[in-house]
Design a protein around this motif. Sequence first.
Motif, PDB file in Angstrom:
ATOM      1  N   ASP A 299       0.823  -1.202   0.000  1.00 55.53           N
ATOM      2  CA  ASP A 299       0.000   0.000   0.000  1.00 55.53           C
ATOM      3  C   ASP A 299       0.862   1.259   0.000  1.00 55.53           C
ATOM      4  O   ASP A 299       2.013   1.251   0.462  1.00 55.53           O
ATOM      5  N   SER A 300       0.274   2.322  -0.503  1.00 52.47           N
ATOM      6  CA  SER A 300       0.966   3.608  -0.489  1.00 52.47           C
ATOM      7  C   SER A 300       1.301   4.009   0.946  1.00 52.47           C
ATOM      8  O   SER A 300       0.531   3.751   1.879  1.00 52.47           O
TER       9      SER A 300
ATOM     10  N   GLY B  23       1.537   1.353  -3.645  1.00 52.47           N
ATOM     11  CA  GLY B  23       0.359   1.490  -4.494  1.00 52.47           C
ATOM     12  C   GLY B  23       0.643   1.241  -5.953  1.00 52.47           C
ATOM     13  O   GLY B  23      -0.054   1.762  -6.828  1.00 52.47           O
TER      14      GLY B  23
ATOM     15  N   ASP C 283       3.463  -6.421   0.800  1.00 57.16           N
ATOM     16  CA  ASP C 283       2.290  -6.688   1.638  1.00 57.16           C
ATOM     17  C   ASP C 283       1.374  -7.723   1.010  1.00 57.16           C
ATOM     18  O   ASP C 283       0.743  -8.513   1.708  1.00 57.16           O
TER      19      ASP C 283
ATOM     20  N   ARG D 252      -8.865  -9.446   1.130  1.00 62.40           N
ATOM     21  CA  ARG D 252      -9.109  -8.018   0.981  1.00 62.40           C
ATOM     22  C   ARG D 252     -10.598  -7.797   0.742  1.00 62.40           C
ATOM     23  O   ARG D 252     -11.214  -8.495  -0.066  1.00 62.40           O
TER      24      ARG D 252
END
Length: 766
Positions: free
Chosen positions: A292-293, A312, A384, A474
């Motif tokens: 993720d960012s 991201g 991740d 997710r």
Amino acid sequence: MSLFFNIFGRSQPVGEDIPQGKGTFQQQERQAGLLVTAELDKALEECKARVAAISKLCRAKNQKYRDIEFDLENDRELCLYGLQTENPLEPYTPSDVQRVTQVFDKPQFFVDGADANDIVQGALGDCWFLSALAMMATAKGLVEKFCVARDEVVGVYGFVFFRDSYWVPVVIDDMLYTSIPKFEELNRSEKHLYHNSRDNYNKLARKGNKTLYFAKSGTEGETWVPLLEKAYAKLHGDYASLSGGEASEAVEDLTGGVATIIPVKDILDIDKFWHDELCKANVDRLFGCSFDSLDTTRSGEPDVKVSGLIGGHAYSVLRAVECRGKRFVILRNPWGKSEWTGPWSDGSKEWSAEWLEILPEIDHVFGEDGQFVMEYSDFLDCWDQIDRTLLFDSSWLMSSQWLRVVTQPLPSAWTYGDVSFTISVPEPTTAVIVLSKLDDRYFEDLSGQYWWNFNFILFKSGGSEILAESSHARLWSRSVNVELELEAGDYVLHVRVDRKYRRDNSFACNMNSDQNKRKLSRVETERAKGQSIATNINSKSQALSLPRPLAELAGKDLKTLSLEKKKAQEEAEKAKKKDEKPPVPAEGGDVAKEPVVEPQTSNETKVEAKDNDTPAPTDADKGVVVKDEPKSEGDAEEQGGENGGKADEAESEPSEAEETKTDHGHAEGGTTSVPPDGEKESAEKDKAKDIKDTKDDKDHKDDEGDGSSSSSSSSESGSDSSDESVSVNGDYEADDENAVFLGLRVYTKKSAPAAVAGQVRYQIDA
């Protein structure tokens, strides 16, 4: 299926299954490819035929092909953007449109085949799609399989993509957006740089890969990357629709495989994951990865990286290699640059003279090309999420079923029991079960006010032990799945649906008043085509948006078509009257009051295989909906469940109690119960009778949404079921705002075709 073998070179003998533990995915000892289904054959033939026909017509009139459905030059806004064309979030500013023959002196679709280093991202945020291409380009020959046909002289190219449960052919021309303006558009100083020579400018500035505005190839003159990106954009309506996504979903669309998101922190045994998963990369599965960012509020730095890696952003796993006691993962950034700068990066201190010798063994060279090496421990530490997509070979087949599921208005119970599917397999088999929603990327702007999430559990029919549950990695993903071994027999799968508020329910209405109506027409058409895959969809409500198939129009004028339609309607009416049976009188002369048994739709479970020897499902595989007569007024407020079996009895006239009980048919969704107040009893009965009469007029086509899957033709024409909304409690309509389209796909070995049926129970208590 000889066509598949001839085109794709898949005629080599089938290998033995790899021995694995129970509940694991089994695959052949050879490279897998596109999912082999009946629709693949049909799509390949259609795509090749369309390209050949276009080529013939263009050559006859001495013109290159121009795709009127996706005309970059004349329909710029339509091709670039979705419905939100005013002040788009990501404005695109290409300077011109040129054919590949104008951009390159000697264009070639492939130069020495497809390669991961061919892929360079442009001005579009579709790194997820290009990362998927990089994964597939590493598997030799895989990209070539969905690039079906082309005539590079005429400028026509045909591709196939997998969407929902079907292969879709897409044909485009060879025009592409470029970033370099025409000479006449330059200012005086800019023209002076090229000695005021238009020819010099065109030769130096408007030629080559770097002039392309969107994706391009790293190999000069190669065209498959930008043209494939264009075809994928056309599939989803426009280029803007490709901004943002999951790499695994793109691989699904390109191969018909099954994607799973694996959180790195959830891996139980990293050694097992290395051997059973990563080491099979580009054999029967493909991998991507991302994180993720990062939050930049503390650092204040806008572009925080992790040793050169970007949050991201989707990267592709090219291969995993164990060499001299170390485990290496070779990856690629679809940008074609910006690589990992940690241990084992290009030129790092770890590359001593001894280790430089292994570069040919791991197939890596140093250079700013986006490809880099990570040790397995660093790989697990940095990422991740890992996207894994299983590929299938010709020993597999697929069965599917799609339903329109209307949910109760929030707040409501988060529970299983409103949607179920049944699965039947004739013999033991490895199976992959996938529950997914429609791919709404084309019509995302009209997809309602909620984000949808779902999961499922699996039981043996009649059993109480949970055999399996879907993967959970997710929220709000397009699909969830499970891989397991099934014994011969029947199974029941129950679905639990969840949702999150996304935007106001007047969003679509507000947009319609301001939008380009041409674009809206196309979006609504694509939505109608996508939703018509469900067996319980209202074909009448879709009629205005569905296009008429060309095969239906071919060679016939409108008068002929009208006469054929009238004749078909008359024959249908005759058949209906012939099949009707009078009610059976009871002993007292009244109509017997028996439970109403309504069979599901007559469509058979969709089972697609490499050839046409798959047995059709038996009557036992088809479900029915049983509505039991309430024993009391209190029971009238409760709903019955779904039952499987055959309905041999004629439908009887419902009793007075049945007329006043809750009608939990999928379309109606209303509640009518007998009130304690005698003064209101008559009015309430009349209301219930009106609902029942409406239902009878529709020939019971929407029985609780129960049905089996449609054939490939139903995706264009829809089924005959009706689906009107009925107001509930004066403030709610069971409309698309509370509906989600869910499909179950079951992949099994060819010797064990699965029969799939689905049921929906819709209830709102008064």
